[in-house]
Design a protein around this motif. Sequence first.
Motif, PDB file in Angstrom:
ATOM      1  N   SER A 105       0.834  -1.208   0.000  1.00 38.23           N
ATOM      2  CA  SER A 105       0.000   0.000   0.000  1.00 38.23           C
ATOM      3  C   SER A 105       0.866   1.255   0.000  1.00 38.23           C
ATOM      4  O   SER A 105       0.582   2.231  -0.715  1.00 38.23           O
ATOM      5  CB  SER A 105      -0.932   0.000   1.215  1.00 38.23           C
ATOM      6  N   HIS A 106       1.925   1.224   0.790  1.00 39.35           N
ATOM      7  CA  HIS A 106       2.853   2.359   0.822  1.00 39.35           C
ATOM      8  C   HIS A 106       3.524   2.528  -0.534  1.00 39.35           C
ATOM      9  O   HIS A 106       3.708   3.656  -1.020  1.00 39.35           O
ATOM     10  CB  HIS A 106       3.896   2.135   1.910  1.00 39.35           C
ATOM     11  N   ALA A 109       1.223   4.276  -2.960  1.00 35.99           N
ATOM     12  CA  ALA A 109       1.153   5.712  -2.670  1.00 35.99           C
ATOM     13  C   ALA A 109       2.389   6.429  -3.215  1.00 35.99           C
ATOM     14  O   ALA A 109       2.291   7.533  -3.776  1.00 35.99           O
ATOM     15  CB  ALA A 109       1.031   5.936  -1.167  1.00 35.99           C
ATOM     16  N   THR A 112       2.173   6.924  -6.976  1.00 34.54           N
ATOM     17  CA  THR A 112       1.357   8.088  -7.324  1.00 34.54           C
ATOM     18  C   THR A 112       2.174   9.371  -7.219  1.00 34.54           C
ATOM     19  O   THR A 112       2.099  10.249  -8.091  1.00 34.54           O
ATOM     20  CB  THR A 112       0.125   8.169  -6.406  1.00 34.54           C
TER      21      THR A 112
END
Length: 224
Positions: A105-106, A109, A112
């Motif tokens: 998940s990190h 991010a 992005t």
Amino acid sequence: MDKNYDEAYTKIKYKIIHFHYLPGAKVTESTFRKDLEMGRTPVREALIRIEREGLINVVPQSGTFITKINMNTATNGRFVRECIEPQIMLEAVMKITSQNYVNLSHNLAQQTEAITNRQPDLFFDLDQEFHREFYVAANKLEVWDWLQLNNMQLNRFRRLRLRVPNLKWETLSNQHVKILDTVRQRNVDELSFLLRNHLHLMLDEQESVIDQYQDYFEEPLTNN
């Protein structure tokens, strides 16, 4: 193994894969020593290994050159990943931990942010780390390391793809998001479909990359 040798090898290979040294360019040992601010022995030993791995070519009486991308080797590397990675992902689904999910998940991010800031080196590294995390989850990190040793031409193509203006980085990151969501759902059929589409993207985009950077590829080009 000597720490300076490892550092020289890692940095030179990174710079070649990330096109800090362009395919076909003539280079010298002193070029690498100056760029890395390192001594002759570790750089020379690193270059011997990098030549064996096909990233540089020493031509007698002419000099040392960064090799051009071999598309046959790159497409074979993609084929091997397409054969191996679905099984890795199935094992990852069964073994994945909460920490793996946090890391993934990190990573997404950060992808992005890298897209927003137009940081191609970072985005490629994050792409690599995203896939590597599933090998970690499956307890198959040795397989990942083996793939990296044999997929340098594929990785050069994938990194070059980020330089092509009409090929959006978001295509890759959006596919990564869908892959992780499907892993969370443990939907193995959908996961297999998404992964094969993701790994097939190279074939769909091959023509666009070659058209933009034809001088970076060995002849003859193949259409695998």
